[in-house]
Write a protein that holds these residues in place. Structure first.
Motif, PDB file in Angstrom:
ATOM      1  N   ILE A 118       0.838   4.907  -1.320  1.00 59.81           N
ATOM      2  CA  ILE A 118      -0.037   4.794  -0.139  1.00 59.81           C
ATOM      3  C   ILE A 118      -0.169   6.169   0.516  1.00 59.81           C
ATOM      4  CG2 ILE A 118      -0.234   3.823   2.200  1.00 59.81           C
ATOM      5  CD1 ILE A 118       1.130   1.279   1.147  1.00 59.81           C
ATOM      6  N   LYS A 119       0.993   6.815   0.704  1.00 54.52           N
ATOM      7  CA  LYS A 119       1.018   8.141   1.346  1.00 54.52           C
ATOM      8  C   LYS A 119       0.174   9.151   0.553  1.00 54.52           C
ATOM      9  CE  LYS A 119       4.911  10.499   1.665  1.00 54.52           C
ATOM     10  NZ  LYS A 119       6.383  10.532   1.851  1.00 54.52           N
ATOM     11  N   MET A 120       0.344   9.124  -0.771  1.00 55.57           N
ATOM     12  CA  MET A 120      -0.405  10.045  -1.643  1.00 55.57           C
ATOM     13  C   MET A 120      -1.915   9.783  -1.553  1.00 55.57           C
ATOM     14  SD  MET A 120       1.455  12.147  -3.470  1.00 55.57           S
ATOM     15  CE  MET A 120       0.573  12.398  -5.010  1.00 55.57           C
ATOM     16  N   GLY A 121      -2.275   8.515  -1.460  1.00 54.36           N
ATOM     17  CA  GLY A 121      -3.690   8.150  -1.369  1.00 54.36           C
ATOM     18  C   GLY A 121      -4.347   8.753  -0.134  1.00 54.36           C
ATOM     19  N   TYR A 122      -3.632   8.692   0.998  1.00 55.17           N
ATOM     20  CA  TYR A 122      -4.155   9.303   2.238  1.00 55.17           C
ATOM     21  C   TYR A 122      -4.185  10.820   2.085  1.00 55.17           C
ATOM     22  CZ  TYR A 122      -4.111   5.039   5.105  1.00 55.17           C
ATOM     23  OH  TYR A 122      -4.390   3.802   5.637  1.00 55.17           O
ATOM     24  N   ARG A 123      -3.132  11.376   1.473  1.00 53.77           N
ATOM     25  CA  ARG A 123      -3.027  12.826   1.360  1.00 53.77           C
ATOM     26  C   ARG A 123      -4.142  13.404   0.484  1.00 53.77           C
ATOM     27  NH1 ARG A 123       2.770  14.704  -0.256  1.00 53.77           N
ATOM     28  NH2 ARG A 123       3.296  13.717   1.705  1.00 53.77           N
ATOM     29  N   THR A 124      -4.463  12.711  -0.595  1.00 55.53           N
ATOM     30  CA  THR A 124      -5.519  13.193  -1.496  1.00 55.53           C
ATOM     31  C   THR A 124      -6.856  13.288  -0.772  1.00 55.53           C
ATOM     32  OG1 THR A 124      -4.403  12.226  -3.380  1.00 55.53           O
ATOM     33  CG2 THR A 124      -6.712  12.734  -3.689  1.00 55.53           C
ATOM     34  N   PRO A 145       7.949  -3.626   3.409  1.00 54.32           N
ATOM     35  CA  PRO A 145       7.960  -2.188   3.740  1.00 54.32           C
ATOM     36  C   PRO A 145       6.565  -1.547   3.767  1.00 54.32           C
ATOM     37  CG  PRO A 145       9.652  -2.680   2.107  1.00 54.32           C
ATOM     38  CD  PRO A 145       8.810  -3.909   2.239  1.00 54.32           C
ATOM     39  N   THR A 146       5.664  -1.957   2.858  1.00 55.42           N
ATOM     40  CA  THR A 146       4.322  -1.344   2.870  1.00 55.42           C
ATOM     41  C   THR A 146       3.517  -1.855   4.064  1.00 55.42           C
ATOM     42  OG1 THR A 146       3.499  -2.988   1.270  1.00 55.42           O
ATOM     43  CG2 THR A 146       4.188  -0.860   0.386  1.00 55.42           C
ATOM     44  N   TRP A 147       3.677  -3.144   4.362  1.00 52.52           N
ATOM     45  CA  TRP A 147       2.990  -3.703   5.540  1.00 52.52           C
ATOM     46  C   TRP A 147       3.445  -2.962   6.806  1.00 52.52           C
ATOM     47  CZ3 TRP A 147       5.094  -6.210   9.854  1.00 52.52           C
ATOM     48  CH2 TRP A 147       4.146  -6.743  10.738  1.00 52.52           C
ATOM     49  N   TRP A 148       4.760  -2.752   6.882  1.00 59.45           N
ATOM     50  CA  TRP A 148       5.324  -2.091   8.064  1.00 59.45           C
ATOM     51  C   TRP A 148       4.835  -0.634   8.166  1.00 59.45           C
ATOM     52  CZ3 TRP A 148       6.854  -3.315  12.548  1.00 59.45           C
ATOM     53  CH2 TRP A 148       7.614  -2.436  13.321  1.00 59.45           C
ATOM     54  N   ALA A 149       4.800   0.065   7.031  1.00 59.17           N
ATOM     55  CA  ALA A 149       4.345   1.469   7.020  1.00 59.17           C
ATOM     56  C   ALA A 149       2.898   1.569   7.503  1.00 59.17           C
ATOM     57  CB  ALA A 149       4.475   2.050   5.619  1.00 59.17           C
ATOM     58  N   LEU A 150       2.065   0.610   7.116  1.00 58.61           N
ATOM     59  CA  LEU A 150       0.656   0.621   7.542  1.00 58.61           C
ATOM     60  C   LEU A 150       0.553   0.319   9.030  1.00 58.61           C
ATOM     61  CD1 LEU A 150      -0.745  -1.203   4.424  1.00 58.61           C
ATOM     62  CD2 LEU A 150      -1.288   1.149   5.083  1.00 58.61           C
ATOM     63  N   ARG A 153       1.296   3.359  11.003  1.00 58.97           N
ATOM     64  CA  ARG A 153       0.125   4.253  11.013  1.00 58.97           C
ATOM     65  C   ARG A 153      -0.993   3.732  11.909  1.00 58.97           C
ATOM     66  NH1 ARG A 153      -1.445   7.675   6.874  1.00 58.97           N
ATOM     67  NH2 ARG A 153       0.135   7.954   5.308  1.00 58.97           N
ATOM     68  N   ARG A 154      -0.913   2.462  12.261  1.00 59.56           N
ATOM     69  CA  ARG A 154      -1.989   1.721  12.941  1.00 59.56           C
ATOM     70  C   ARG A 154      -3.231   1.623  12.056  1.00 59.56           C
ATOM     71  NH1 ARG A 154      -0.604   1.193  18.281  1.00 59.56           N
ATOM     72  NH2 ARG A 154       1.060   2.582  18.973  1.00 59.56           N
ATOM     73  N   ALA A 155      -2.983   1.599  10.751  1.00 57.75           N
ATOM     74  CA  ALA A 155      -4.093   1.503   9.801  1.00 57.75           C
ATOM     75  C   ALA A 155      -4.435   0.036   9.565  1.00 57.75           C
ATOM     76  CB  ALA A 155      -3.708   2.151   8.483  1.00 57.75           C
ATOM     77  N   PRO A 156      -5.687  -0.371   9.855  1.00 56.39           N
ATOM     78  CA  PRO A 156      -6.035  -1.764   9.558  1.00 56.39           C
ATOM     79  C   PRO A 156      -6.024  -2.036   8.056  1.00 56.39           C
ATOM     80  CG  PRO A 156      -7.950  -0.555  10.399  1.00 56.39           C
ATOM     81  CD  PRO A 156      -6.792   0.396  10.402  1.00 56.39           C
TER      82      PRO A 156
END
Ligand SMILES: [Zn+2]
Length: 234
Positions: A118-124, A145-150, A153-156
């Motif tokens: 997920i992090k890499m996707g945003y970074r790219t 963990p991925t739900w929490w990370a998003l 970020r406040r990412a919908p």
């Protein structure tokens, strides 16, 4: 003996919750999305897994001819292959979201691998997106963990309400997709703009374009608004 049993049941419950909880959230958010589309008479066109060198320019032209904005959930590894499309999409007024770097199924890899993807996707995507740009989980799968990370970020999370079926083994008719959206009174439609390989490549690309055009024609008749996902969620 009892303590071992408690530990084992604790692990089982924890593991179940890690998968089940995001799944329940998904169902709740999808229901809300369906309601919002119906109440606001809105069609949202979303395209995953792109950009594709052949299909994305054709799609851009089509969307431009209707003067509408869509949401593109770009895949990091395809962005690295065709970086020029990021600016072209943004300049045409489309919303950019991420779909991760390499299309990992969060239910089939370790949580840290899914988190990193997920992090890499945003970074790219760099400056083309912000930390809270929408994310669409590959295969619609999240773990706690991925739900929490998003959430941090406040990412919908970019759920959808109607799957066009453009990746199904048996391709449906465009009319069937339009019918589904009409009976729901609007919707968030899942489509894909990556270049397919093999003998069905041209047929599937045509299906994506024909279905997009058919939905936009229906929007004119039904008087639906056509908005990117972020506008509907706001
Ligand atoms: Zn995908």
């Amino acid at each position: 003996m009892l303590s071992t049993l408690i530990i084992i049941s604790g692990i089982l419950v924890g593991t179940l919750a890690a998968y089940l909880f995001p799944h329940i959230i998904r169902k709740v958010e999808e229901a809300k999305l369906r309601q919002d589309c119906r109440e606001q008479r809105t069609l949202v066109l979303t395209y995953d897994d792109g950009p594709g060198e052949n299909i994305t320019p054709r799609l851009l032209e089509l969307l431009d001819s209707y003067q509408v904005s869509a949401t593109f959930f770009l895949l990091g590894m395809r962005v690295q292959k065709y970086p020029k499309f990021v600016n072209r999409l943004a300049e045409a007024g489309h919303e950019l979201g991420t779909h991760g770097q390499s299309h990992l199924n969060a239910w089939k890899v370790w949580p840290w691998e899914a988190l990193n993807d997920i992090k890499m996707g945003y970074r790219t995507l760099g400056d083309a997106v912000s930390a809270d740009s929408p994310f669409r989980p590959p295969y619609g799968k999240l773990v706690l963990p991925t739900w929490w990370a998003l959430r941090l970020r406040r990412a919908p999370i970019g759920w959808w309400t109607v799957d066009s079926g453009d990746t199904n083994a048996l391709l449906p008719q465009s009319d069937e997709v339009v019918k589904k959206v009409k009976s729901a009174g609007g919707g968030v439609v899942l489509l894909h703009d990556f270049d397919r390989q093999g003998n069905q490549a041209a047929v599937r690309a045509d299906f994506v374009l024909e279905t997009t055009a058919a939905l936009l024609e229906a929007a004119l008749v039904e008087n639906w608004k056509v908005l990117p996902l972020g506008r509907l969620l706001r």
